[in-house]
Design a protein around this motif. Sequence first.
Motif, PDB file in Angstrom:
ATOM      1  N   ASN A  49       0.825  -1.224   0.000  1.00  0.00           N
ATOM      2  CA  ASN A  49       0.000   0.000   0.000  1.00  0.00           C
ATOM      3  C   ASN A  49       0.851   1.263   0.000  1.00  0.00           C
ATOM      4  O   ASN A  49       0.517   2.253   0.658  1.00  0.00           O
ATOM      5  N   ARG A  50       1.949   1.221  -0.745  1.00  0.00           N
ATOM      6  CA  ARG A  50       2.844   2.371  -0.826  1.00  0.00           C
ATOM      7  C   ARG A  50       2.707   3.120  -2.155  1.00  0.00           C
ATOM      8  O   ARG A  50       3.521   3.992  -2.444  1.00  0.00           O
ATOM      9  N   ILE A  51       1.730   2.775  -2.948  1.00  0.00           N
ATOM     10  CA  ILE A  51       1.497   3.476  -4.210  1.00  0.00           C
ATOM     11  C   ILE A  51       0.212   4.295  -4.084  1.00  0.00           C
ATOM     12  O   ILE A  51      -0.856   3.749  -3.783  1.00  0.00           O
ATOM     13  N   GLN A  52       0.330   5.598  -4.322  1.00  0.00           N
ATOM     14  CA  GLN A  52      -0.813   6.501  -4.243  1.00  0.00           C
ATOM     15  C   GLN A  52      -1.230   6.933  -5.652  1.00  0.00           C
ATOM     16  O   GLN A  52      -0.427   6.890  -6.595  1.00  0.00           O
ATOM     17  N   PRO A  53      -2.494   7.355  -5.813  1.00  0.00           N
ATOM     18  CA  PRO A  53      -3.000   7.705  -7.143  1.00  0.00           C
ATOM     19  C   PRO A  53      -2.205   8.795  -7.854  1.00  0.00           C
ATOM     20  O   PRO A  53      -2.132   8.798  -9.086  1.00  0.00           O
ATOM     21  N   GLN A  54      -1.594   9.705  -7.097  1.00  0.00           N
ATOM     22  CA  GLN A  54      -0.886  10.815  -7.731  1.00  0.00           C
ATOM     23  C   GLN A  54       0.515  10.435  -8.195  1.00  0.00           C
ATOM     24  O   GLN A  54       1.195  11.226  -8.851  1.00  0.00           O
ATOM     25  N   MET A  55       0.963   9.235  -7.867  1.00  0.00           N
ATOM     26  CA  MET A  55       2.312   8.806  -8.231  1.00  0.00           C
ATOM     27  C   MET A  55       2.353   8.254  -9.653  1.00  0.00           C
ATOM     28  O   MET A  55       1.344   7.799 -10.199  1.00  0.00           O
ATOM     29  N   LEU A  56       3.539   8.316 -10.234  1.00  0.00           N
ATOM     30  CA  LEU A  56       3.797   7.635 -11.498  1.00  0.00           C
ATOM     31  C   LEU A  56       4.951   6.671 -11.267  1.00  0.00           C
ATOM     32  O   LEU A  56       6.070   7.089 -10.948  1.00  0.00           O
ATOM     33  N   ILE A  57       4.651   5.390 -11.367  1.00  0.00           N
ATOM     34  CA  ILE A  57       5.664   4.337 -11.283  1.00  0.00           C
ATOM     35  C   ILE A  57       5.523   3.513 -12.550  1.00  0.00           C
ATOM     36  O   ILE A  57       4.452   2.967 -12.824  1.00  0.00           O
ATOM     37  N   ALA A  58       6.585   3.451 -13.336  1.00  0.00           N
ATOM     38  CA  ALA A  58       6.458   2.844 -14.650  1.00  0.00           C
ATOM     39  C   ALA A  58       7.711   2.068 -15.032  1.00  0.00           C
ATOM     40  O   ALA A  58       8.793   2.269 -14.470  1.00  0.00           O
ATOM     41  N   VAL A  59       7.543   1.195 -16.007  1.00  0.00           N
ATOM     42  CA  VAL A  59       8.614   0.347 -16.516  1.00  0.00           C
ATOM     43  C   VAL A  59       8.847   0.672 -17.988  1.00  0.00           C
ATOM     44  O   VAL A  59       7.892   0.720 -18.774  1.00  0.00           O
ATOM     45  N   ASN A  60      10.109   0.949 -18.337  1.00  0.00           N
ATOM     46  CA  ASN A  60      10.469   1.243 -19.723  1.00  0.00           C
ATOM     47  C   ASN A  60       9.563   2.325 -20.303  1.00  0.00           C
ATOM     48  O   ASN A  60       8.990   2.181 -21.374  1.00  0.00           O
ATOM     49  N   PHE A  61       9.479   3.441 -19.580  1.00  0.00           N
ATOM     50  CA  PHE A  61       8.544   4.510 -19.923  1.00  0.00           C
ATOM     51  C   PHE A  61       9.319   5.764 -20.317  1.00  0.00           C
ATOM     52  O   PHE A  61      10.348   6.088 -19.716  1.00  0.00           O
ATOM     53  N   ALA A  62       8.803   6.488 -21.307  1.00  0.00           N
ATOM     54  CA  ALA A  62       9.521   7.614 -21.901  1.00  0.00           C
ATOM     55  C   ALA A  62       9.506   8.853 -21.023  1.00  0.00           C
ATOM     56  O   ALA A  62       8.449   9.353 -20.630  1.00  0.00           O
ATOM     57  N   LEU A  63      10.704   9.358 -20.716  1.00  0.00           N
ATOM     58  CA  LEU A  63      10.876  10.646 -20.055  1.00  0.00           C
ATOM     59  C   LEU A  63      11.356  11.659 -21.083  1.00  0.00           C
ATOM     60  O   LEU A  63      12.237  11.344 -21.900  1.00  0.00           O
ATOM     61  N   VAL A  64      10.818  12.868 -21.039  1.00  0.00           N
ATOM     62  CA  VAL A  64      11.013  13.819 -22.128  1.00  0.00           C
ATOM     63  C   VAL A  64      11.596  15.134 -21.622  1.00  0.00           C
ATOM     64  O   VAL A  64      11.195  15.660 -20.580  1.00  0.00           O
ATOM     65  N   ALA A  65      12.542  15.661 -22.375  1.00  0.00           N
ATOM     66  CA  ALA A  65      13.036  17.024 -22.166  1.00  0.00           C
ATOM     67  C   ALA A  65      13.387  17.580 -23.539  1.00  0.00           C
ATOM     68  O   ALA A  65      13.742  16.837 -24.457  1.00  0.00           O
ATOM     69  N   THR A  66      13.276  18.871 -23.678  1.00  0.00           N
ATOM     70  CA  THR A  66      13.695  19.535 -24.911  1.00  0.00           C
ATOM     71  C   THR A  66      15.022  20.226 -24.619  1.00  0.00           C
ATOM     72  O   THR A  66      15.086  21.130 -23.788  1.00  0.00           O
ATOM     73  N   VAL A  67      16.077  19.768 -25.279  1.00  0.00           N
ATOM     74  CA  VAL A  67      17.426  20.263 -25.021  1.00  0.00           C
ATOM     75  C   VAL A  67      17.952  20.929 -26.293  1.00  0.00           C
ATOM     76  O   VAL A  67      18.022  20.290 -27.351  1.00  0.00           O
ATOM     77  N   ASN A  68      18.285  22.207 -26.175  1.00  0.00           N
ATOM     78  CA  ASN A  68      18.750  22.962 -27.343  1.00  0.00           C
ATOM     79  C   ASN A  68      17.790  22.801 -28.518  1.00  0.00           C
ATOM     80  O   ASN A  68      18.189  22.567 -29.654  1.00  0.00           O
ATOM     81  N   GLN A  69      16.496  22.892 -28.178  1.00  0.00           N
ATOM     82  CA  GLN A  69      15.388  22.853 -29.145  1.00  0.00           C
ATOM     83  C   GLN A  69      15.206  21.495 -29.805  1.00  0.00           C
ATOM     84  O   GLN A  69      14.534  21.382 -30.827  1.00  0.00           O
ATOM     85  N   LYS A  70      15.792  20.463 -29.247  1.00  0.00           N
ATOM     86  CA  LYS A  70      15.594  19.104 -29.767  1.00  0.00           C
ATOM     87  C   LYS A  70      14.937  18.243 -28.689  1.00  0.00           C
ATOM     88  O   LYS A  70      15.329  18.300 -27.522  1.00  0.00           O
ATOM     89  N   ASN A  71      13.950  17.444 -29.108  1.00  0.00           N
ATOM     90  CA  ASN A  71      13.299  16.541 -28.167  1.00  0.00           C
ATOM     91  C   ASN A  71      14.238  15.380 -27.835  1.00  0.00           C
ATOM     92  O   ASN A  71      14.775  14.724 -28.732  1.00  0.00           O
ATOM     93  N   VAL A  72      14.444  15.152 -26.542  1.00  0.00           N
ATOM     94  CA  VAL A  72      15.269  14.041 -26.089  1.00  0.00           C
ATOM     95  C   VAL A  72      14.390  13.122 -25.247  1.00  0.00           C
ATOM     96  O   VAL A  72      13.711  13.575 -24.321  1.00  0.00           O
ATOM     97  N   VAL A  73      14.408  11.843 -25.583  1.00  0.00           N
ATOM     98  CA  VAL A  73      13.565  10.867 -24.899  1.00  0.00           C
ATOM     99  C   VAL A  73      14.433   9.710 -24.405  1.00  0.00           C
ATOM    100  O   VAL A  73      15.196   9.126 -25.175  1.00  0.00           O
ATOM    101  N   LYS A  74      14.333   9.402 -23.133  1.00  0.00           N
ATOM    102  CA  LYS A  74      14.980   8.229 -22.557  1.00  0.00           C
ATOM    103  C   LYS A  74      13.921   7.426 -21.817  1.00  0.00           C
ATOM    104  O   LYS A  74      13.028   7.998 -21.175  1.00  0.00           O
ATOM    105  N   ALA A  75      14.035   6.107 -21.882  1.00  0.00           N
ATOM    106  CA  ALA A  75      13.061   5.237 -21.222  1.00  0.00           C
ATOM    107  C   ALA A  75      13.775   4.330 -20.232  1.00  0.00           C
ATOM    108  O   ALA A  75      14.237   3.244 -20.585  1.00  0.00           O
ATOM    109  N   PRO A  76      13.915   4.768 -18.978  1.00  0.00           N
ATOM    110  CA  PRO A  76      14.585   3.925 -17.983  1.00  0.00           C
ATOM    111  C   PRO A  76      13.805   2.639 -17.726  1.00  0.00           C
ATOM    112  O   PRO A  76      12.595   2.561 -17.977  1.00  0.00           O
ATOM    113  N   ASP A  77      14.503   1.652 -17.195  1.00  0.00           N
ATOM    114  CA  ASP A  77      13.863   0.363 -16.936  1.00  0.00           C
ATOM    115  C   ASP A  77      12.832   0.453 -15.818  1.00  0.00           C
ATOM    116  O   ASP A  77      11.905  -0.348 -15.757  1.00  0.00           O
TER     117      ASP A  77
END
Length: 253
Positions: A49-77
């Motif tokens: 019971n340590r997961i709350q509705p407002q949390m995001l816990i995911a597997v191989n899921f895309a994290l996004v940032a725009t760096v120097n006007q380019k979209n960068v996507v990494k999907a940690p395990d």
Amino acid sequence: MVLATSRNQTPIVTWEKLPDDFILPDEPVENLQQPTIAAALTDALGAANRIQPQMLIAVNFALVATVNQKNVVKAPDWLYVPNVLPVGTGVIRRSYTPNIEGSAVAVVMEFLSDADNTEYSIRPTFPYGKLYFYEQILKVPTYVIFNPYELTLEVRCLQNNQYVLQEASELGRYWIPELELFLGIWQGTRLGLNIDWLRWWDEAGNLLLWSSEQVELEKQRAEAAVAELESERQKKELFAAKLRELGVNPDLI
């Protein structure tokens, strides 16, 4: 230990949600154990019971940032975000952009493949190494690298804008402050797979059980309770029989 990274360039980071038609990278899983180990981590948190509705816990899921006007996507395990904004009804979250969709990413984990060492990459130019991306761009407080081949676990925490390698406890576990849990390696069987897993322990040293282990524990408790009741019944019957031998009616006592 501080892992040095290149600071020859200062990336300009902005936070922009990916367009709906953006094609996310579909990299093959290097090891079939990787998603299984990651899923087990989430399963234990849910069972406790340590997961709350407002949390995001995911597997191989895309994290996004725009760096120097380019979209960068990494999907940690495996990843953990403490607070995310809800999506609309019927909308499926395809990716996560910190700061505009919720809070910063708190924990990321990568499981080493036998193909390369991208998990340690500090490449400071597009498409950016994973370690550089988590440290210098997303600034994730805790970065975990698990090597299932050599059975090594490394935990890096962000200090003064650099990752510092943490030392394990006497039991070989690492304190993950964002989750207030210890993380360590545990050997055993789950879903018929006998391998070395990553497991959680609470501050008191109690192992967080998987849901299957909780079911088995409850089954054992129920069986023990039934056995205890049966033992008490037999004791009462034996006592009643002895009373009858003495000419005493046990129903009148």
